[in-house]
Design an enzyme around this catalytic site. Structure first.
Site, PDB file in Angstrom:
ATOM      1  N   HIS A  11       0.799  -1.121   0.046  1.00 40.94           N
ATOM      2  CA  HIS A  11      -0.063   0.173   0.089  1.00 40.94           C
ATOM      3  C   HIS A  11       0.756   1.224   0.057  1.00 40.94           C
ATOM      4  CE1 HIS A  11       0.947   0.829   4.213  1.00 40.94           C
ATOM      5  NE2 HIS A  11       0.751  -0.443   4.414  1.00 40.94           N
ATOM      6  N   TRP A  16      -0.064   6.581   9.251  1.00 44.56           N
ATOM      7  CA  TRP A  16       0.676   6.417  10.162  1.00 44.56           C
ATOM      8  C   TRP A  16       2.138   5.936   9.964  1.00 44.56           C
ATOM      9  CZ3 TRP A  16      -2.138   3.340  14.950  1.00 44.56           C
ATOM     10  CH2 TRP A  16      -3.021   4.074  15.544  1.00 44.56           C
ATOM     11  N   ASN A  17       2.192   5.640   8.602  1.00 43.14           N
ATOM     12  CA  ASN A  17       3.466   5.798   7.973  1.00 43.14           C
ATOM     13  C   ASN A  17       4.359   6.973   8.168  1.00 43.14           C
ATOM     14  OD1 ASN A  17       2.746   3.344   5.266  1.00 43.14           O
ATOM     15  ND2 ASN A  17       3.447   2.789   7.099  1.00 43.14           N
ATOM     16  N   GLY A  24       0.068  -2.046  12.097  1.00 44.31           N
ATOM     17  CA  GLY A  24      -0.520  -3.615  12.231  1.00 44.31           C
ATOM     18  C   GLY A  24      -1.938  -3.562  11.726  1.00 44.31           C
ATOM     19  N   GLU A  89      -1.903  -6.589   7.370  1.00 47.00           N
ATOM     20  CA  GLU A  89      -0.282  -6.703   7.841  1.00 47.00           C
ATOM     21  C   GLU A  89      -0.298  -7.441   9.167  1.00 47.00           C
ATOM     22  OE1 GLU A  89       2.419  -6.108   8.009  1.00 47.00           O
ATOM     23  OE2 GLU A  89       2.906  -3.932   7.768  1.00 47.00           O
ATOM     24  N   ARG A  90       1.010  -7.784   9.623  1.00 48.69           N
ATOM     25  CA  ARG A  90       1.286  -8.487  10.827  1.00 48.69           C
ATOM     26  C   ARG A  90       0.802  -7.688  11.973  1.00 48.69           C
ATOM     27  NH1 ARG A  90       7.384  -8.089  13.106  1.00 48.69           N
ATOM     28  NH2 ARG A  90       6.984  -8.684  14.968  1.00 48.69           N
ATOM     29  N   ARG A 116      10.456  -5.304  15.012  1.00 51.36           N
ATOM     30  CA  ARG A 116      10.036  -5.193  13.409  1.00 51.36           C
ATOM     31  C   ARG A 116      10.475  -6.414  12.334  1.00 51.36           C
ATOM     32  NH1 ARG A 116      11.932  -0.467  10.887  1.00 51.36           N
ATOM     33  NH2 ARG A 116      10.345  -0.398   9.821  1.00 51.36           N
ATOM     34  N   ASN A 186       4.758  -6.612   5.768  1.00 50.17           N
ATOM     35  CA  ASN A 186       4.918  -7.899   6.347  1.00 50.17           C
ATOM     36  C   ASN A 186       4.207  -9.063   5.777  1.00 50.17           C
ATOM     37  OD1 ASN A 186       7.155  -7.727   8.368  1.00 50.17           O
ATOM     38  ND2 ASN A 186       5.672  -6.301   9.316  1.00 50.17           N
TER      39      ASN A 186
END
Length: 250
Positions: A11, A16-17, A24, A89-90, A116, A186
């Site tokens: 994505h 939040w990135n 998560g 995502e993880r 991470r 992830n």
């Protein structure tokens, strides 16, 4: 020799990135830059002559909206899409929402790198009464308690991604359909590790940049021949390095 291609897209940059927070399963949307990255990925795929028969994504809107923008640029907004939590995502457990650099200042760069990127390392668990526990989210209402994570390592992420690949995605490719997957750093690292038979040490250093198409080519037996990014190699390397540096103290 017949070659089958698969396109993976992480994505675009999420809100939040941008804020350098552990995300998560938290359902945060794309930033303006992330929308631009997704559109650019779609334009690049169109310029390179790609089109698809089927798409897969997670149940998190940063991946869903990335796919929307990619398909819109390809003029394939009509494409059938399957959404699955198995491509999420993880799950980062109790780290979700925390700033990565501040967490590194508190616990040290190496601990955060292990959280991470360590293969079997799980971040601190959530408790089930925590509002971040996925059991409180209606999109996971049909999942058993056993399927709902309190935290995940990359190894645990692989345990859900790879069966979905083998049972759902790969059979569709074997039937001749051209597939694109829009997912997460992830969940895509999990798939890359499996497809490339990568070591635990090797996967530790793999960082997938946001919004860049990653192409796999398979032979007639669906063994991977090679993988490569589409786009400017220097820009892609810089983006991957930036991902690696997110977990370091300022």
């Amino acid at each position: 020799m017949a070659v089958t291609k698969l396109v993976l897209v992480r994505h675009g940059e999420s809100q939040w990135n941008k804020e350098n927070r552990f995300t998560g399963w938290y359902d945060v949307d794309l930033s303006e830059k992330g929308v631009s990255e997704a559109k650019a990925a779609g334009k690049l795929l169109k310029e390179e002559g790609y089109s698809f028969d089927f798409a897969y994504t997670s149940v998190l809107k940063r991946a869903i909206h990335t796919l929307w923008n990619v398909l819109d640029e390809l003029d394939q907004a009509w494409l059938p899409v399957e959404k699955s939590w198995k491509l999420n995502e993880r799950h980062y457990g109790a780290l979700q929402g925390l700033n990565k650099a501040e967490t590194a200042e508190k616990y040290g760069d190496e601990q955060v790198k292990q959280w991470r990127r360590g293969f079997a390392v799980t971040p601190p668990e959530l408790t089930k009464d925590d509002e971040r526990y996925p059991g409180h989210d209606p999109r996971y209402a049909k999942l058993s308690e056993k399927e709902l994570p309190l935290t995940e390592s990359l190894a645990l992420t692989i345990d859900r991604v790879i069966p979905y690949w083998n049972e759902t995605i790969l059979p569709r490719m074997k039937s001749g359909e051209r597939v694109i997957i829009a997912a997460h750093g992830n969940s895509l690292r999990a798939l890359v590790k499996y497809l490339d038979n990568m070591s635990e040490e090797g996967i530790l250093e793999l960082n997938i940049p946001t919004g860049v198409p990653l192409v796999y080519e398979f032979d007639e037996n669906f063994k991977p021949l090679k993988r490569y990014y589409l786009g400017n190699a220097d820009e892609i390397a810089a983006k991957a390095a930036a991902v690696a540096n997110q977990g370091k103290a300022k």
